[in-house]
Design a protein around this motif. Structure first.
Motif, PDB file in Angstrom:
ATOM      1  N   GLU A 214       6.642   0.957   7.546  1.00  0.00           N
ATOM      2  CA  GLU A 214       6.029   1.237   8.596  1.00  0.00           C
ATOM      3  C   GLU A 214       5.480   0.031   9.450  1.00  0.00           C
ATOM      4  N   GLY A 215       5.629  -1.036   8.714  1.00  0.00           N
ATOM      5  CA  GLY A 215       5.310  -2.366   9.174  1.00  0.00           C
ATOM      6  C   GLY A 215       3.546  -2.666   8.794  1.00  0.00           C
ATOM      7  N   ALA A 216       2.916  -1.882   8.072  1.00  0.00           N
ATOM      8  CA  ALA A 216       1.720  -2.157   7.439  1.00  0.00           C
ATOM      9  C   ALA A 216       1.719  -3.190   6.379  1.00  0.00           C
ATOM     10  N   HIS A 217       0.442  -3.638   6.108  1.00  0.00           N
ATOM     11  CA  HIS A 217       0.148  -4.732   5.256  1.00  0.00           C
ATOM     12  C   HIS A 217      -0.417  -3.969   3.809  1.00  0.00           C
ATOM     13  N   PRO A 218       0.505  -3.677   2.812  1.00  0.00           N
ATOM     14  CA  PRO A 218      -0.102  -3.056   1.785  1.00  0.00           C
ATOM     15  C   PRO A 218      -0.610  -3.850   0.787  1.00  0.00           C
ATOM     16  N   VAL A 219      -1.732  -3.112   0.180  1.00  0.00           N
ATOM     17  CA  VAL A 219      -2.534  -4.004  -0.976  1.00  0.00           C
ATOM     18  C   VAL A 219      -2.638  -2.843  -1.917  1.00  0.00           C
ATOM     19  N   ALA A 220      -2.272  -3.426  -3.166  1.00  0.00           N
ATOM     20  CA  ALA A 220      -2.279  -2.637  -4.509  1.00  0.00           C
ATOM     21  C   ALA A 220      -3.541  -2.893  -5.190  1.00  0.00           C
ATOM     22  N   LEU A 221      -4.476  -1.718  -5.373  1.00  0.00           N
ATOM     23  CA  LEU A 221      -5.402  -1.823  -6.185  1.00  0.00           C
ATOM     24  C   LEU A 221      -5.127  -0.981  -7.579  1.00  0.00           C
ATOM     25  N   ARG A 222      -5.305  -1.922  -8.661  1.00  0.00           N
ATOM     26  CA  ARG A 222      -4.664  -1.675  -9.961  1.00  0.00           C
ATOM     27  C   ARG A 222      -5.623  -1.873 -11.130  1.00  0.00           C
ATOM     28  N   HIS A 223      -5.625  -0.732 -11.877  1.00  0.00           N
ATOM     29  CA  HIS A 223      -6.645  -1.059 -13.130  1.00  0.00           C
ATOM     30  C   HIS A 223      -6.110  -1.815 -14.143  1.00  0.00           C
ATOM     31  N   GLY A 224      -5.208  -2.660 -13.876  1.00  0.00           N
ATOM     32  CA  GLY A 224      -4.821  -3.590 -15.001  1.00  0.00           C
ATOM     33  C   GLY A 224      -4.429  -5.033 -14.247  1.00  0.00           C
ATOM     34  N   PRO A 225      -4.251  -6.015 -14.753  1.00  0.00           N
ATOM     35  CA  PRO A 225      -4.032  -7.540 -14.280  1.00  0.00           C
ATOM     36  C   PRO A 225      -2.515  -7.638 -13.527  1.00  0.00           C
ATOM     37  N   GLU A 226      -1.732  -6.779 -13.942  1.00  0.00           N
ATOM     38  CA  GLU A 226      -0.513  -6.810 -13.610  1.00  0.00           C
ATOM     39  C   GLU A 226      -0.155  -6.939 -12.136  1.00  0.00           C
ATOM     40  N   GLU A 227       0.523  -7.828 -11.405  1.00  0.00           N
ATOM     41  CA  GLU A 227       0.689  -7.558 -10.016  1.00  0.00           C
ATOM     42  C   GLU A 227       1.820  -6.684  -9.856  1.00  0.00           C
ATOM     43  N   LEU A 228       1.762  -5.952  -8.585  1.00  0.00           N
ATOM     44  CA  LEU A 228       2.742  -4.786  -8.422  1.00  0.00           C
ATOM     45  C   LEU A 228       3.987  -5.669  -7.448  1.00  0.00           C
ATOM     46  N   CYS A 229       5.168  -5.230  -7.718  1.00  0.00           N
ATOM     47  CA  CYS A 229       6.438  -5.548  -7.071  1.00  0.00           C
ATOM     48  C   CYS A 229       7.195  -4.059  -6.900  1.00  0.00           C
ATOM     49  N   LEU A 230       7.481  -3.929  -5.627  1.00  0.00           N
ATOM     50  CA  LEU A 230       8.095  -2.856  -5.238  1.00  0.00           C
ATOM     51  C   LEU A 230       9.347  -2.909  -5.067  1.00  0.00           C
ATOM     52  N   ASP A 231      10.396  -1.763  -5.673  1.00  0.00           N
ATOM     53  CA  ASP A 231      11.819  -1.782  -5.531  1.00  0.00           C
ATOM     54  C   ASP A 231      12.148  -1.389  -4.147  1.00  0.00           C
ATOM     55  N   ARG A 232      12.795  -2.188  -3.420  1.00  0.00           N
ATOM     56  CA  ARG A 232      13.192  -1.639  -2.230  1.00  0.00           C
ATOM     57  C   ARG A 232      14.586  -1.208  -2.224  1.00  0.00           C
ATOM     58  N   PRO A 233      14.889  -0.457  -1.165  1.00  0.00           N
ATOM     59  CA  PRO A 233      16.263   0.324  -1.001  1.00  0.00           C
ATOM     60  C   PRO A 233      17.251  -0.670  -1.033  1.00  0.00           C
ATOM     61  N   ASP A 234      17.122  -2.022  -0.327  1.00  0.00           N
ATOM     62  CA  ASP A 234      18.474  -2.602  -0.493  1.00  0.00           C
ATOM     63  C   ASP A 234      18.616  -3.606  -1.900  1.00  0.00           C
ATOM     64  N   GLY A 235      17.629  -3.009  -2.810  1.00  0.00           N
ATOM     65  CA  GLY A 235      17.842  -3.600  -4.277  1.00  0.00           C
ATOM     66  C   GLY A 235      16.961  -4.843  -4.490  1.00  0.00           C
ATOM     67  N   SER A 236      16.297  -5.145  -3.397  1.00  0.00           N
ATOM     68  CA  SER A 236      15.258  -6.277  -3.772  1.00  0.00           C
ATOM     69  C   SER A 236      13.958  -6.001  -4.365  1.00  0.00           C
ATOM     70  N   ARG A 237      13.313  -6.982  -4.680  1.00  0.00           N
ATOM     71  CA  ARG A 237      11.909  -6.632  -5.195  1.00  0.00           C
ATOM     72  C   ARG A 237      10.946  -7.291  -4.302  1.00  0.00           C
TER      73      ARG A 237
END
Ligand SMILES: NC(=O)c1ccc[n+]([C@@H]2O[C@H](COP(=O)([O-])OP(=O)(O)OC[C@H]3O[C@@H](n4cnc5c(N)ncnc54)[C@H](OP(=O)(O)O)[C@@H]3O)[C@@H](O)[C@H]2O)c1
Length: 246
Positions: free
Chosen positions: A38-61
């Motif tokens: 949608e063009g938003a700026h997403p921020v991931a809040l996680r209960h661990g230290p690991e940075e989040l990478c999203l798998d995108r439909p075009d195969g990129s991360r």
């Protein structure tokens, strides 16, 4: 106000900074992906230290801005929360089959109390003229129907009841939306019949349309019961409680 009223500020989330707890889970990832689309700026809040990478439909991360937090340390997020336009309180656990004291404590702490503390921190932020902040609370249709997991039902129903009560003081400063979702497949519910991606898209669609009570489920009883329960709660809570200045 009716449980499913529309808001005049309804619209897309493009350009808005949107935080999601439980970001690494099935729905967390799906919501962040939809927000990114949608063009938003997403921020991931996680209960661990690991940075989040999203798998995108075009195969990129796609690496997502990630903030670590822990249940019981919600206050430490105050400045991060103040920088958000939208917070989705989405983390949760399901201690299926358990009824011991430790599982009870954990269910209440994670599903109810930490969610409520984050909710209160959002309500306490100073109002912003023009574009109110939003807080979305993901309870579950377990608020009104069995999930075959009593601790899950009790902790989610209690969260829902307290959000209904405290939302009466939210005014226009913070728009509260409730996510009432049916079963979708994830670590928390391996037997879910829906897919998290489809659920996330439906949630975004309903939120953008201004719905306060966002319901996504194939169960017709939830569509009937949840709005009725929410309206009854609001009437009762308004009748027997009074607002007190913070
Ligand atoms: N699946 C369903 O059928 C269903 C139906 C209705 C509602 N829901 C609700 O939807 C939300 C997301 O569930 P999901 O199905 O996507 O489950 P999930 O894949 O298991 O994701 C839940 C996430 O919550 C976070 N979390 C787990 N334990 C935590 C802890 N002790 N402290 C803080 N965070 C913790 C984790 O994310 P991080 O590691 O990134 O912190 C975890 O990945 C939950 O609130 C759930 O109750 C699910």
């Amino acid at each position: 106000m009716g449980a499913a009223a529309t808001s005049p500020s309804a619209g897309s989330y493009a350009g808005r900074r949107c935080g999601v707890t439980g970001a690494g889970g099935a729905l967390g990832r799906a919501l962040l992906g939809c927000l990114l689309d949608e063009g938003a700026h997403p921020v991931a809040l996680r209960h661990g230290p690991e940075e989040l990478c999203l798998d995108r439909p075009d195969g990129s991360r796609h690496p997502v801005e990630t903030v670590a937090w822990a249940v019981g340390q919600e206050e430490a997020l105050a400045s991060l929360l103040a920088s958000l336009d939208v917070l989705v309180i989405n983390h949760g656990i399901n201690r299926l089959g358990a009824r011991d004291a430790d599982a009870l404590r954990q269910s209440l702490e994670v599903n109810t109390l930490s969610a409520l503390r984050l909710f209160e921190l959002m309500l306490a932020l100073p109002p912003r003229p023009g574009q109110p902040r939003e807080v979305w609370v993901n309870t579950s249709e377990a608020e009104v129907s069995p999930a075959f997991s009593p601790l899950y039902e009790i902790s989610k129903r209690t969260l829902g009841e307290l959000v209904s009560l405290r939302s009466l003081d939210a005014d226009g400063g913070c728009t509260v939306r409730r996510l009432v979702l049916g079963p979708f497949r994830s670590d928390l519910n391996p037997y879910g019949v829906m897919r998290a991606d489809g659920v996330a898209r439906a949630v975004l669609r309903q939120a953008a349309a201004g719905r306060r009570l966002v319901i996504v489920t194939p169960n017709p009883l939830t569509w009937l019961l949840m709005p009725a329960v929410e309206t009854a709660r609001q009437l009762y809570y308004r009748a027997v409680t009074r607002r007190r200045d913070r």
